[in-house]
Design an enzyme around this catalytic site. Structure first.
Site, mmCIF file in Angstrom:
data_model
loop_
_atom_site.group_PDB
_atom_site.id
_atom_site.type_symbol
_atom_site.label_atom_id
_atom_site.label_comp_id
_atom_site.label_asym_id
_atom_site.label_seq_id
_atom_site.Cartn_x
_atom_site.Cartn_y
_atom_site.Cartn_z
ATOM 1 N N CYS A 89 0.842 -1.184 0.000
ATOM 2 C CA CYS A 89 0.000 0.000 0.000
ATOM 3 C C CYS A 89 0.882 1.241 0.000
ATOM 4 C CB CYS A 89 -0.873 0.016 1.242
ATOM 5 S SG CYS A 89 -1.742 -1.518 1.498
ATOM 6 N N ARG A 118 2.741 0.921 -6.175
ATOM 7 C CA ARG A 118 2.906 0.063 -4.994
ATOM 8 C C ARG A 118 1.664 -0.773 -4.698
ATOM 9 N NH1 ARG A 118 7.075 1.779 -1.196
ATOM 10 N NH2 ARG A 118 5.909 0.516 0.256
ATOM 11 N N TRP A 128 -3.257 -2.329 -1.545
ATOM 12 C CA TRP A 128 -3.003 -3.666 -2.100
ATOM 13 C C TRP A 128 -3.550 -4.606 -1.043
ATOM 14 C CZ3 TRP A 128 -0.240 -8.104 -0.790
ATOM 15 C CH2 TRP A 128 0.043 -8.984 -1.842
ATOM 16 N N ASN A 164 -0.356 1.035 6.432
ATOM 17 C CA ASN A 164 0.371 0.080 5.613
ATOM 18 C C ASN A 164 0.959 -0.950 6.573
ATOM 19 O OD1 ASN A 164 1.708 -1.176 3.576
ATOM 20 N ND2 ASN A 164 3.194 0.442 3.201
ATOM 21 N N GLY A 165 0.693 -2.222 6.360
ATOM 22 C CA GLY A 165 1.223 -3.249 7.266
ATOM 23 C C GLY A 165 0.119 -4.229 7.632
ATOM 24 N N GLU A 203 14.678 -15.769 -14.642
ATOM 25 C CA GLU A 203 14.282 -14.366 -14.654
ATOM 26 C C GLU A 203 13.434 -14.046 -15.901
ATOM 27 O OE1 GLU A 203 14.034 -12.122 -12.644
ATOM 28 O OE2 GLU A 203 13.966 -10.254 -13.765
ATOM 29 N N LYS A 252 9.642 -12.625 -15.722
ATOM 30 C CA LYS A 252 9.213 -11.388 -16.388
ATOM 31 C C LYS A 252 7.953 -11.660 -17.206
ATOM 32 C CE LYS A 252 10.811 -8.847 -14.688
ATOM 33 N NZ LYS A 252 11.608 -9.141 -13.579
ATOM 34 N N GLU A 279 4.858 -12.366 -14.930
ATOM 35 C CA GLU A 279 4.450 -11.200 -14.138
ATOM 36 C C GLU A 279 3.566 -10.246 -14.928
ATOM 37 O OE1 GLU A 279 7.733 -9.599 -11.009
ATOM 38 O OE2 GLU A 279 8.416 -9.696 -13.071
ATOM 39 N N HIS A 296 13.799 -34.361 -17.407
ATOM 40 C CA HIS A 296 13.208 -35.052 -16.258
ATOM 41 C C HIS A 296 11.823 -34.523 -15.920
ATOM 42 C CE1 HIS A 296 17.023 -37.054 -15.694
ATOM 43 N NE2 HIS A 296 17.600 -35.878 -15.844
ATOM 44 N N LYS A 354 5.008 -3.496 -6.075
ATOM 45 C CA LYS A 354 6.429 -3.218 -6.291
ATOM 46 C C LYS A 354 7.256 -3.623 -5.081
ATOM 47 C CE LYS A 354 9.997 -1.583 -8.401
ATOM 48 N NZ LYS A 354 10.554 -2.535 -9.384
HETATM 49 C C1 G6P Z 1 8.094 -7.817 -5.618
HETATM 50 C C2 G6P Z 1 8.329 -7.130 -6.943
HETATM 51 C C3 G6P Z 1 9.507 -7.772 -7.665
HETATM 52 C C4 G6P Z 1 10.738 -7.780 -6.769
HETATM 53 C C5 G6P Z 1 10.447 -8.440 -5.428
HETATM 54 C C6 G6P Z 1 11.593 -8.238 -4.456
HETATM 55 O O1 G6P Z 1 7.607 -9.094 -5.834
HETATM 56 O O2 G6P Z 1 7.170 -7.197 -7.748
HETATM 57 O O3 G6P Z 1 9.786 -7.063 -8.853
HETATM 58 O O4 G6P Z 1 11.769 -8.456 -7.413
HETATM 59 O O5 G6P Z 1 9.292 -7.855 -4.833
HETATM 60 O O6 G6P Z 1 11.694 -6.878 -4.170
HETATM 61 P P1 G6P Z 1 12.980 -6.169 -3.622
HETATM 62 O O7 G6P Z 1 12.593 -4.725 -3.494
HETATM 63 O O8 G6P Z 1 13.279 -6.793 -2.293
HETATM 64 O O9 G6P Z 1 14.072 -6.380 -4.590
#
Ligand code: G6P
Length: 611
Positions: free
Chosen positions: A2, A27, A75, A101-102, A484, A488, A491, A507, A606
């Site tokens: 949030c 966020r 969120w 937030n929390g 990765e 991507k 996501e 496997h 984020k």
């Molecule tokens: C969230 C974001 C990712 C990020 C991950 C870790 O899931 O959507 O893009 O890699 O958090 O975040 P950090 O800020 O700890 O790298």
């Protein structure tokens, strides 16, 4: 997760907080709301969906003006994304509003107690208990700040919290525990935000609130106290990020802008950190003497999400170049499984935001076991940066796209420097060190060359955008790059994608392969090239649609592949910095061609500040 903002000053507060909220939308973005004091009365507006919906729902400015306001973008954790569950949450009197937030862990018990005392609840959120609990203490005649302090003594959990009360309209009360809050100092005005981006256009002078600090913020001054009511004298920091970092410029999305920034950001990560006389890296922020560095017996690299993939790459680099055993692990697993942290272990927590709850918990776990814990973070002043014993900032500038791109390549760059630093002490000579550094210095120009293939990558993306699944393969250090690439894609385009070590594919995942399955393989010229070539033959024999990332000049993979994307050659350990670029662009274009909101993919946030 949030996002929180607050304003108190001379100006009309609502447009300021709504504008600031938009900068935090990355966020969290399932609902939003704001509250202000208009003509002596608390007004609250909330809306499901994006902030634009909230903006549309606001009355004419003359009906909602005031000089103090709070706002929130949510969120969802507890309770669905509905208007009732959106913040601000209010108390029974309708005079108190707060944004949070929390997570309040003991909210069920508190709720039962408050219902018994006659409070009526409207939402399913954990946050609402805070409003009623503060109301309860305020009802005993306490000033707002003391009511907040007393209420929070009964709360278990994490919070960044800002409270506004109609009877004390000249102040906002802000408090933090485990969830970031920053105070922005203006001219006869003050700002509050969970993230400095929100307020950077107004002021660069900020104070990062510490855990258990409570702040009364007024137009002309503020006072911070701790749980014992002692006054705290804070340190004012100056944010040095450029405002352009938080604007999209000519790019359609932040993610695309951030992908294209990588020649610069990778350069920023290593600039000033290499000694090209002695072939060694300088990472002064680690606060470790050469003797202490030479005593390192093993390394733990701990992170979440994309940062975890950087950690995996770091493992390959450091083990190969410095011959130190490296253990890379998801933070959420690490901190709950009672990890073994023997003497001589150096722990790195890697986090773009510096606020990820699991990574922070892992940091604390490792510290409690006596380890020296260093941070690799982007956000200056973030909790992880402040709680670690030292570390390196990646200097990637603000990353707004939820799917991390430039932070990843910058993290990998720092890990490479670390491998050079440790490796020069243990295994290789000045000459080899100089070669590593010379190759690293060429990386930005090589990334630039890959970015020139953007149009072609969009065409390739168009050819796979309707596939329901995709498989990413790599070997050795390119295996985490495959992870990765798959992350991507899933996501932002919601296509199911898996990353796999190319040989391990036999496997299991090979059973999924048919003529409709795109297989994206990283098959650059490195010591494992012949091996992966054989794996790709196996894939092709099952008629998969093969897209290969190959080294410039390699024509051997052409006959196997539907598309070959050539990238410049470099040392194997630097390969991830190049091979990930086409994968980022491919995912971006697939999502964009499908018409999705690339910067704000569904259900993601984020920065994940809850466990
Ligand atoms: C969230 C974001 C990712 C990020 C991950 C870790 O899931 O959507 O893009 O890699 O958090 O975040 P950090 O800020 O700890 O790298």
């Amino acid at each position: 997760m949030c996002g929180i903002v607050g304003y108190i000053g001379n100006r009309n507060a609502l447009p300021i907080v709504v504008e600031a909220l938009k900068r935090l939308e990355y966020r969290g973005y399932d609902s939003s709301g704001c509250a202000l004091i208009h003509c002596g009365e608390l007004q609250v507006y909330k809306k499901e969906g994006k902030i634009i919906e909230l903006e549309r729902a606001l009355p004419e400015p003359n009906l909602c003006s005031g000089t103090a306001a709070i706002a929130h973008t949510r969120w969802a954790t507890h309770g669905e994304a509905t208007e009732l569950n959106a913040h601000p949450q209010v108390d029974c009197t309708g005079k108190l509003a707060l944004v949070h937030n929390g997570i309040i862990e003991n909210y069920k018990l508190l709720k039962e107690q408050l219902i018994e005392l006659g409070h009526s609840f409207r939402s399913d959120t954990d946050t609402e208990v805070l409003a009623h609990l503060i109301e309860q203490y305020k009802g005993t005649g306490l000033p707002l700040v003391d009511a907040v302090r007393e209420a929070l003594r009964r709360v278990e959990g994490t919070y960044g919290l800002v409270v506004l009360h109609q009877d004390e309209p000249d102040q906002l009360v802000a408090v933090r525990k485990g969830s970031p809050l920053v105070i922005g100092i203006g001219d006869h005005e003050h700002f509050l935000a969970s993230d400095v981006h929100a307020i950077m256009i107004h002021t660069k002078r900020v104070i990062y609130l510490e855990d258990d600090e409570i702040c009364e913020v007024r137009r002309d001054n503020f006072e911070i106290t701790n749980t014992h009511r002692e006054t705290v004298h804070p340190r004012i920091s100056v944010v040095d990020w450029d405002i352009s970092a938080i604007e999209k410029g000519d790019y359609k999305h932040f993610m695309l802008k951030e992908i294209f920034e990588q020649p610069t950001t990778v350069g920023n990560a290593f600039r000033g950190r290499i000694d090209d006389r002695n072939g060694v890296a300088r990472l002064g922020g680690l606060n470790l003497s050469p003797l202490e560095l030479s005593q390192v017996r093993q390394i733990h690299l701990i992170a979440c999400g994309t940062s975890f993939h950087a950690a995996l790459i770091g493992k390959y680099m450091i083990e190969d170049m410095a011959r130190i055993p490296v253990h890379a692990e998801y933070a959420s697993e690490y901190h709950y499984r009672n990890p073994v942290v023997p003497e001589g272990t150096l722990v790195f927590v890697i986090s773009q935001s510096g606020e990820t709850a699991d990574t922070l918990a892992a940091l604390r776990e490792a510290k409690s076991k006596g380890a020296r814990v260093l941070g690799i973070t982007n956000v200056v002043g973030s909790t992880i940066a402040r709680e670690s014993d030292g570390g390196s900032y990646i200097h990637a500038g603000s990353e707004i796209g939820v799917a991390s791109t430039k932070a990843f390549t910058s993290q990998v760059t720092i890990l490479f420097l670390l491998a050079v630093l440790l490796g020069r002490q243990r295994t290789f000579s000045t000459a080899s060190g100089l070669q590593y550094i010379a190759e690293l210095e060429q990386i930005p120009a090589k990334i630039e060359r890959i970015l020139k293939q953007n149009d072609r990558l969009r065409e390739i993306a168009a050819s796979i955008k309707d596939c329901p699944n995709a498989l990413y393969l790599g070997r050795g250090i390119n295996y985490p790059v495959g992870l990765e690439g798959a992350l991507k894609l899933k996501e932002i385009s919601y296509i199911h994608a898996e990353g796999y070590p190319a040989a391990e594919m036999k496997h299991g995942p090979i059973a999924l392969i048919d003529e409709a399955m795109p297989v994206i393989a990283i098959a650059t010229r490195d010591p494992l090239y012949q091996k992966i070539q054989a794996n790709l033959q196996e894939v092709r024999s099952r008629k998969a649609r093969l897209i290969t990332i190959a080294t410039e000049g390699d024509s051997d993979l052409q006959s196997l592949s539907e598309h070959v994307i050539h990238i410049p050659d470099t040392l194997p350990n630097l390969q991830p910095l190049l091979s990930v670029i086409p994968l980022q662009l491919l995912a971006y274009h697939v999502a964009d061609l499908k018409g999705f909101n690339v910067d704000q993919p569904r259900n993601l946030a984020k920065s994940v500040t809850v466990e």
